[in-house]
Design a protein around this motif. Structure first.
Motif, PDB file in Angstrom:
ATOM      1  N   ALA A   1      35.456 -29.866  -7.333  1.00  0.00           N
ATOM      2  CA  ALA A   1      36.544 -29.509  -6.427  1.00  0.00           C
ATOM      3  C   ALA A   1      36.823 -30.608  -5.408  1.00  0.00           C
ATOM      4  CB  ALA A   1      36.229 -28.207  -5.704  1.00  0.00           C
ATOM      5  N   GLU A   2      35.823 -31.410  -5.113  1.00  0.00           N
ATOM      6  CA  GLU A   2      36.012 -32.496  -4.154  1.00  0.00           C
ATOM      7  C   GLU A   2      35.151 -33.684  -4.518  1.00  0.00           C
ATOM      8  OE1 GLU A   2      34.881 -31.457  -0.176  1.00  0.00           O
ATOM      9  OE2 GLU A   2      32.744 -31.374  -0.653  1.00  0.00           O
ATOM     10  N   THR A   3      35.508 -34.810  -3.946  1.00  0.00           N
ATOM     11  CA  THR A   3      34.716 -36.027  -4.057  1.00  0.00           C
ATOM     12  C   THR A   3      34.854 -36.736  -2.719  1.00  0.00           C
ATOM     13  OG1 THR A   3      34.297 -38.008  -5.371  1.00  0.00           O
ATOM     14  CG2 THR A   3      36.600 -37.351  -5.101  1.00  0.00           C
ATOM     15  N   GLY A   4      34.707 -38.043  -2.698  1.00  0.00           N
ATOM     16  CA  GLY A   4      34.850 -38.732  -1.425  1.00  0.00           C
ATOM     17  C   GLY A   4      34.294 -40.134  -1.469  1.00  0.00           C
ATOM     18  N   ILE A   5      34.002 -40.640  -0.295  1.00  0.00           N
ATOM     19  CA  ILE A   5      33.478 -41.995  -0.124  1.00  0.00           C
ATOM     20  C   ILE A   5      32.161 -41.917   0.635  1.00  0.00           C
ATOM     21  CG2 ILE A   5      33.802 -44.186   1.104  1.00  0.00           C
ATOM     22  CD1 ILE A   5      35.540 -44.034  -1.351  1.00  0.00           C
ATOM     23  N   THR A   6      31.193 -42.689   0.170  1.00  0.00           N
ATOM     24  CA  THR A   6      29.945 -42.883   0.921  1.00  0.00           C
ATOM     25  C   THR A   6      29.802 -44.368   1.230  1.00  0.00           C
ATOM     26  OG1 THR A   6      28.870 -41.046  -0.230  1.00  0.00           O
ATOM     27  CG2 THR A   6      27.438 -42.605   0.938  1.00  0.00           C
ATOM     28  N   ILE A   7      29.631 -44.693   2.507  1.00  0.00           N
ATOM     29  CA  ILE A   7      29.258 -46.058   2.901  1.00  0.00           C
ATOM     30  C   ILE A   7      27.742 -46.059   3.013  1.00  0.00           C
ATOM     31  CG2 ILE A   7      29.548 -47.927   4.537  1.00  0.00           C
ATOM     32  CD1 ILE A   7      32.142 -47.067   3.139  1.00  0.00           C
ATOM     33  N   MET A   8      27.105 -46.864   2.190  1.00  0.00           N
ATOM     34  CA  MET A   8      25.662 -46.798   1.991  1.00  0.00           C
ATOM     35  C   MET A   8      25.007 -48.125   2.343  1.00  0.00           C
ATOM     36  SD  MET A   8      23.839 -46.278  -1.712  1.00  0.00           S
ATOM     37  CE  MET A   8      24.579 -47.823  -2.249  1.00  0.00           C
ATOM     38  N   GLN A   9      23.855 -48.058   2.987  1.00  0.00           N
ATOM     39  CA  GLN A   9      23.016 -49.237   3.206  1.00  0.00           C
ATOM     40  C   GLN A   9      22.262 -49.477   1.910  1.00  0.00           C
ATOM     41  OE1 GLN A   9      22.692 -50.725   6.559  1.00  0.00           O
ATOM     42  NE2 GLN A   9      21.891 -52.465   5.414  1.00  0.00           N
ATOM     43  N   MET A  10      22.532 -50.586   1.249  1.00  0.00           N
ATOM     44  CA  MET A  10      21.994 -50.796  -0.086  1.00  0.00           C
ATOM     45  C   MET A  10      20.499 -51.097  -0.065  1.00  0.00           C
ATOM     46  SD  MET A  10      25.077 -52.995  -1.866  1.00  0.00           S
ATOM     47  CE  MET A  10      24.368 -52.859  -3.511  1.00  0.00           C
ATOM     48  N   ASP A  11      19.830 -50.574  -1.102  1.00  0.00           N
ATOM     49  CA  ASP A  11      18.442 -50.946  -1.355  1.00  0.00           C
ATOM     50  C   ASP A  11      18.324 -51.341  -2.816  1.00  0.00           C
ATOM     51  OD1 ASP A  11      18.385 -48.582  -2.813  1.00  0.00           O
ATOM     52  OD2 ASP A  11      17.201 -47.473  -1.332  1.00  0.00           O
ATOM     53  N   ALA A  12      17.107 -51.473  -3.308  1.00  0.00           N
ATOM     54  CA  ALA A  12      16.911 -51.997  -4.654  1.00  0.00           C
ATOM     55  C   ALA A  12      17.254 -50.989  -5.746  1.00  0.00           C
ATOM     56  CB  ALA A  12      15.467 -52.461  -4.822  1.00  0.00           C
ATOM     57  N   GLY A  13      17.423 -49.716  -5.402  1.00  0.00           N
ATOM     58  CA  GLY A  13      17.720 -48.700  -6.403  1.00  0.00           C
ATOM     59  C   GLY A  13      19.195 -48.657  -6.767  1.00  0.00           C
ATOM     60  N   LEU A  14      19.526 -47.808  -7.746  1.00  0.00           N
ATOM     61  CA  LEU A  14      20.906 -47.627  -8.182  1.00  0.00           C
ATOM     62  C   LEU A  14      21.571 -46.578  -7.297  1.00  0.00           C
ATOM     63  CD1 LEU A  14      23.242 -48.115 -10.169  1.00  0.00           C
ATOM     64  CD2 LEU A  14      22.240 -46.339 -11.627  1.00  0.00           C
ATOM     65  N   ASP A  15      22.307 -47.048  -6.283  1.00  0.00           N
ATOM     66  CA  ASP A  15      23.027 -46.169  -5.349  1.00  0.00           C
ATOM     67  C   ASP A  15      22.095 -45.166  -4.668  1.00  0.00           C
ATOM     68  OD1 ASP A  15      25.412 -47.421  -6.078  1.00  0.00           O
ATOM     69  OD2 ASP A  15      25.780 -46.021  -7.710  1.00  0.00           O
ATOM     70  N   THR A  16      20.907 -45.636  -4.296  1.00  0.00           N
ATOM     71  CA  THR A  16      19.899 -44.760  -3.685  1.00  0.00           C
ATOM     72  C   THR A  16      19.731 -44.977  -2.188  1.00  0.00           C
ATOM     73  OG1 THR A  16      18.184 -46.362  -4.272  1.00  0.00           O
ATOM     74  CG2 THR A  16      18.566 -44.561  -5.813  1.00  0.00           C
ATOM     75  N   GLY A  17      20.459 -45.917  -1.606  1.00  0.00           N
ATOM     76  CA  GLY A  17      20.249 -46.271  -0.203  1.00  0.00           C
ATOM     77  C   GLY A  17      20.709 -45.205   0.773  1.00  0.00           C
ATOM     78  N   ASP A  18      20.341 -45.385   2.032  1.00  0.00           N
ATOM     79  CA  ASP A  18      20.705 -44.440   3.089  1.00  0.00           C
ATOM     80  C   ASP A  18      22.221 -44.429   3.303  1.00  0.00           C
ATOM     81  OD1 ASP A  18      18.011 -44.065   3.385  1.00  0.00           O
ATOM     82  OD2 ASP A  18      17.839 -45.237   5.238  1.00  0.00           O
ATOM     83  N   ALA A  19      22.762 -43.241   3.535  1.00  0.00           N
ATOM     84  CA  ALA A  19      24.188 -43.107   3.831  1.00  0.00           C
ATOM     85  C   ALA A  19      24.434 -43.352   5.314  1.00  0.00           C
ATOM     86  CB  ALA A  19      24.671 -41.708   3.445  1.00  0.00           C
ATOM     87  N   LEU A  20      25.444 -44.154   5.605  1.00  0.00           N
ATOM     88  CA  LEU A  20      25.854 -44.395   6.988  1.00  0.00           C
ATOM     89  C   LEU A  20      27.054 -43.541   7.371  1.00  0.00           C
ATOM     90  CD1 LEU A  20      25.678 -48.307   7.169  1.00  0.00           C
ATOM     91  CD2 LEU A  20      23.901 -46.647   7.764  1.00  0.00           C
ATOM     92  N   LEU A  21      27.913 -43.252   6.402  1.00  0.00           N
ATOM     93  CA  LEU A  21      29.136 -42.506   6.689  1.00  0.00           C
ATOM     94  C   LEU A  21      29.660 -41.907   5.392  1.00  0.00           C
ATOM     95  CD1 LEU A  21      32.057 -43.679   8.949  1.00  0.00           C
ATOM     96  CD2 LEU A  21      32.551 -42.915   6.621  1.00  0.00           C
ATOM     97  N   THR A  22      30.149 -40.668   5.450  1.00  0.00           N
ATOM     98  CA  THR A  22      30.782 -40.052   4.290  1.00  0.00           C
ATOM     99  C   THR A  22      32.134 -39.483   4.696  1.00  0.00           C
ATOM    100  OG1 THR A  22      29.685 -37.921   4.695  1.00  0.00           O
ATOM    101  CG2 THR A  22      28.599 -39.448   3.178  1.00  0.00           C
ATOM    102  N   ARG A  23      33.069 -39.551   3.778  1.00  0.00           N
ATOM    103  CA  ARG A  23      34.406 -38.966   3.961  1.00  0.00           C
ATOM    104  C   ARG A  23      34.741 -38.184   2.698  1.00  0.00           C
ATOM    105  NH1 ARG A  23      37.476 -42.433   7.579  1.00  0.00           N
ATOM    106  NH2 ARG A  23      36.239 -42.529   9.500  1.00  0.00           N
ATOM    107  N   ALA A  24      35.051 -36.899   2.828  1.00  0.00           N
ATOM    108  CA  ALA A  24      35.349 -36.049   1.674  1.00  0.00           C
ATOM    109  C   ALA A  24      36.843 -36.030   1.374  1.00  0.00           C
ATOM    110  CB  ALA A  24      34.846 -34.635   1.923  1.00  0.00           C
TER     111      ALA A  24
END
Length: 331
Positions: free
Chosen positions: A137-160
């Protein structure tokens, strides 16, 4: 802020343009090498490279970034350029190469990723396609602090963002690209003034958006009509949903760009793939459950046509059975 930007397609170009318009100092752009495209298959620069060149920003196009890998010479040249840029932060959006640890460690504040989903849902290469295909029903954007994993880093901001019932990957892509650019600027402001809060991604709810493969395009009429309608929307513009027709001992593949399922499916006794009705609105086909009406179609080498125009040049009859072409992984 001094920024190195890494990205390739139009989705990423929106973020790069936003950084430039906001006055950030983008000293270097990394993007994929030029690829052949179009009818002449001539080498074409990526959307990101086109923006960079329009603003006289230095561009690096390494084939790889591993210093001990097959493209070590490319990686070493890119490393020299990144070090020389002396960036506060690297911004990454749909770049297409995995960043080794030396890249993640190079900028003073690390690497931020503009990802087109609400992480941890739809980590991976095709989050927009998979969200539509799954019926989210929804998706959005995550601004993430990258780490060595595949899209596993900490989220800094999300917009739905809601996914509309008529959204295709093409339409949703454009809205998410604009949202991602806006979210990126907000996240950079928070990083710069020290107000950014890093939130580890939860373990629950992780899904992976695997790369879209060409062999997923065929429609399997045994499936629910609603599932096939989502497949059509998810695979527009690539790779396009397809079915096959047998005529005069030849088999022709037809692409479907728009379709809709009946909203209150009733049981029917037709073989899946049977053409139930033909009208200007579309070609209605029996599915494993419900009916799917095909509205915009395309023959190989032809143009996208409304069903009415398509039927003027291509014979489809009621009772005809369209060939079953099972979808990858379908039961």
């Amino acid at each position: 802020m001094r920024i190195v930007f890494a990205g390739t397609p139009a989705f990423a170009a929106s973020s790069l343009q936003a950084l430039i318009d906001a006055g950030h100092n983008v000293g270097l752009v990394l993007t994929q090498p030029d690829r052949p495209a179009g009818r002449g298959m001539r080498l074409q620069p990526s959307a990101v490279k086109q923006v960079a060149l329009a603003h006289d920003i230095a561009v690096s196009q390494p084939m790889g970034l591993r210093l001990d890998g097959r493209y070590a010479a490319d990686a070493a040249a890119a490393q020299s350029a990144i070090v020389a840029a002396d960036a506060d932060v690297m911004v990454v959006a749909a770049y297409g190469l995995i960043l080794p640890q030396w890249v993640l460690d190079a900028p003073r504040l690390g690497c931020l990723n503009v990802h087109a989903s609400l992480l941890p849902r739809w980590r991976g290469a095709a989050p927009i396609h998979r969200a539509i295909e799954a019926g989210d029903a929804e998706t959005g954007i995550t601004i993430m602090q990258m780490d060595a994993g595949l899209d596993t880093g900490d989220a800094l901001l999300t917009r739905a963002l809601p996914i509309e019932p008529t959204d295709s990957t093409a339409t949703l892509h454009d809205r998410l690209a604009a949202l991602g650019a806006d979210a990126l600027l907000a996240a950079l402001t928070a990083v710069a003034d020290g107000s950014a809060v890093r939130r580890p991604q939860p373990d629950a709810g992780v899904t992976y958006a695997h790369k879209i493969e060409q062999d997923e395009a065929p429609l399997d009429w045994r499936r629910d009509a609603a599932v096939l309608a989502r497949q059509v929307r998810a695979f527009n513009p690539f790779p396009g949903a397809t079915f096959q027709v047998s005529a005069d001992a030849d088999i022709e593949t037809i692409k479907v760009w728009e379709a809709f399922a009946d909203t209150a499916p009733q049981p029917h006794a037709q073989v899946p793939g049977t053409v139930i009705d033909i009208s200007d609105a579309g070609i209605t086909v029996a599915c494993g459950n419900g009916l799917l009406t095909l509205c915009t179609l395309q023959r190989a080498g032809g143009k996208r046509l409304s069903a009415a125009d398509f039927l003027r040049g291509y014979a489809v009859a009621r009772g005809q059975v369209l060939l079953a072409t099972p979808t990858k992984g379908a039961a």
